[in-house]
Design a protein around this motif. Structure first.
Motif, short mmCIF file in Angstrom:
data_model
loop_
_atom_site.label_atom_id
_atom_site.label_comp_id
_atom_site.label_asym_id
_atom_site.label_seq_id
_atom_site.Cartn_x
_atom_site.Cartn_y
_atom_site.Cartn_z
N HIS A 83 48.96 13.02 102.40
CA HIS A 83 47.80 13.02 103.29
C HIS A 83 46.65 13.89 102.79
N GLY A 84 46.89 14.77 101.84
CA GLY A 84 45.81 15.59 101.28
C GLY A 84 45.39 16.73 102.19
N LEU A 85 44.39 17.47 101.73
CA LEU A 85 43.82 18.61 102.46
C LEU A 85 44.86 19.68 102.78
N CYS A 86 45.85 19.83 101.89
CA CYS A 86 46.85 20.87 102.09
C CYS A 86 47.05 21.70 100.82
N GLY A 87 46.01 21.79 100.00
CA GLY A 87 46.05 22.66 98.83
C GLY A 87 46.98 22.15 97.74
N ASN A 88 47.68 23.10 97.10
CA ASN A 88 48.58 22.76 95.98
C ASN A 88 50.01 22.54 96.46
N TYR A 89 50.13 21.98 97.64
CA TYR A 89 51.44 21.73 98.26
C TYR A 89 52.36 20.94 97.32
N ASN A 90 51.89 19.82 96.80
CA ASN A 90 52.71 18.97 95.94
C ASN A 90 52.98 19.61 94.58
N LEU A 168 68.38 18.25 97.80
CA LEU A 168 67.12 18.03 98.49
C LEU A 168 66.14 19.13 98.12
N VAL A 169 64.92 18.74 97.79
CA VAL A 169 63.86 19.70 97.44
C VAL A 169 62.70 19.47 98.40
N PHE A 170 62.39 20.46 99.20
CA PHE A 170 61.30 20.33 100.17
C PHE A 170 60.69 21.70 100.42
N THR A 171 59.61 21.73 101.17
CA THR A 171 58.93 22.98 101.49
C THR A 171 59.32 23.41 102.90
N ARG A 172 59.69 24.67 103.03
CA ARG A 172 60.08 25.17 104.35
C ARG A 172 59.22 26.37 104.72
N VAL A 230 68.84 14.69 105.57
CA VAL A 230 67.59 14.09 105.10
C VAL A 230 66.52 14.16 106.19
N PHE A 231 66.91 13.89 107.42
CA PHE A 231 65.99 13.94 108.55
C PHE A 231 65.41 15.34 108.69
N ARG A 232 66.28 16.35 108.62
CA ARG A 232 65.82 17.74 108.77
C ARG A 232 64.86 18.12 107.65
N ALA A 233 65.19 17.74 106.41
CA ALA A 233 64.30 18.07 105.29
C ALA A 233 62.93 17.42 105.47
N SER A 234 62.91 16.18 105.92
CA SER A 234 61.65 15.48 106.12
C SER A 234 60.84 16.12 107.25
N ALA A 235 61.50 16.46 108.35
CA ALA A 235 60.80 17.08 109.48
C ALA A 235 60.25 18.45 109.09
N GLU A 236 61.05 19.24 108.38
CA GLU A 236 60.60 20.57 107.95
C GLU A 236 59.43 20.44 106.98
N ALA A 237 59.48 19.45 106.09
CA ALA A 237 58.38 19.24 105.15
C ALA A 237 57.09 18.89 105.89
N MET A 238 57.18 18.07 106.93
CA MET A 238 55.99 17.70 107.68
C MET A 238 55.43 18.87 108.48
N THR A 240 55.63 22.09 107.61
CA THR A 240 54.97 23.00 106.67
C THR A 240 53.70 22.37 106.10
N GLU A 241 53.70 21.05 105.93
CA GLU A 241 52.48 20.38 105.44
C GLU A 241 51.33 20.59 106.42
N ASN A 242 51.60 20.38 107.71
CA ASN A 242 50.55 20.57 108.71
C ASN A 242 50.17 22.04 108.85
N ALA A 243 51.15 22.93 108.65
CA ALA A 243 50.84 24.37 108.69
C ALA A 243 49.94 24.75 107.52
N ALA A 244 50.22 24.17 106.34
CA ALA A 244 49.38 24.45 105.16
C ALA A 244 47.97 23.92 105.38
N ARG A 245 47.87 22.72 105.96
CA ARG A 245 46.55 22.15 106.23
C ARG A 245 45.80 22.99 107.27
N LEU A 246 46.52 23.46 108.28
CA LEU A 246 45.90 24.30 109.31
C LEU A 246 45.35 25.58 108.70
N ALA A 247 46.14 26.21 107.83
CA ALA A 247 45.69 27.46 107.19
C ALA A 247 44.44 27.22 106.34
#
Length: 300
Positions: A83-90, A168-172, A230-238, A240-247
């Motif tokens: 979705h973008g606008l979240c810095g160097n997240y990826n 699983l590799v995700f952002t928490r 898998v569900f937990r990793a996806s939810a946690e990633a989303m 943190t993504e929105n938290a990164a975008r908010l910051a």
């Protein structure tokens, strides 16, 4: 270069419009994070119930041995943002995925979530074999988890627990509002979980029991463990993504506010200079009108 009132006024209007957009994005990020947060909490409770079921199964049937072929296939599942606008997240997550792939000897098969995540991994020299669409809302997490579980079943030939080692590799979320990459081994299950309950016994006055056949019951428990992980990793990633975008939007909003204050100061200075110049013109004109006119007489 001197700024005119018209130029500064247009700049102020442009910055005000940008600030409005940034504020809207910040509000949307804060709102969008809430359902993902609820989903992460709910699936965590469900996952603990599934793990308790596995412990009860082991306590009833005895230790479960993991065949040596469990390490035959190594698989990384990376959860990125599209979705973008979240810095160097990826980019940060791609570096962690690359490091993990190198630990596996560079032979890991990679699945990723998000086309931008796929590009980031490719830039790191890691080529995903499958790319999944990220969820557009909290309701889409279940769809994504089901798609990934189905793909894992295909790779594992219907026996994913014994044939594939999945990480699983995700952002928490981390402390103080920060975020960090998380590398979590999902399969095979820890040997302690598959043997310890049989040794220590079931810690309850109610003994575990079941009516299903052991093999399909264990398969169902393992499938639910995979789905919940898998569900937990996806939810946690989303989350943190929105938290990164908010910051980032908060930083952008502050930067726009600072720029608005700077332009506003320039506007006031230029306006004051123009008012001063106009007053000086009026005073000079008034003084000129006060001077008596000189009459030259000619002799006859």
């Amino acid at each position: 270069m001197a700024q005119t009132l018209e130029t500064l006024s247009r700049r102020t209007e442009t910055l005000s419009s940008i600030r409005s957009i940034v504020h809207t994005m910040k509000t949307m990020s804060a709102i969008n994070a809430v359902p993902y947060e609820h989903a992460a909490r709910s699936i965590e409770s469900y996952h603990q119930t599934v793990l308790s079921g596995i412990r009860a199964f082991v306590a009833k049937t005895g230790p479960i041995s993991v065949p040596a072929v469990a390490q035959a296939e190594r698989l990384l599942v990376v959860f990125g943002s599209d979705h973008g606008l979240c810095g160097n997240y990826n980019e940060v997550l791609a570096e962690s995925a690359r490091s993990e792939a190198l630990k596996m000897g560079g032979h890991a098969r990679v699945l990723c979530v998000g086309a931008r995540m796929s590009d980031a991994l490719t830039d790191q020299g890691v080529r995903p074999e499958s790319t999944f669409l990220p969820p557009a809302s909290a309701d889409g997490i279940g769809r994504l988890a089901s798609d990934i579980v189905t793909r894992l079943d295909e790779i594992g030939g219907g026996d994913v627990h014994n044939r594939v080692a999945v990480t699983l590799v995700f952002t928490r979320r981390a402390e103080k509002g920060l975020r960090e990459p998380e590398v979590s081994q999902m399969l095979p299950l820890a040997s302690t979980l598959l043997s310890e309950p049989a040794k220590s016994g079931w810690q309850s006055r109610s003994l575990p029991d079941y009516t299903m056949q052991p093999t399909p019951l264990l398969a169902a428990l393992l499938r639910n463990h995979i789905f919940a992980s898998v569900f937990r990793a996806s939810a946690e990633a989303m989350v943190t993504e929105n938290a990164a975008r908010l910051a980032l939007m908060q930083q952008a909003e502050q930067a726009v506010d600072d720029r608005l204050e700077e332009v506003g100061g320039q506007f006031r200075l230029v306006r004051q200079d123009e008012i001063t110049n106009e007053l000086m013109d009026i005073i000079v004109g008034f003084e000129a009108l006060k001077k008596p006119s000189v009459v030259h007489s000619s002799s006859s």
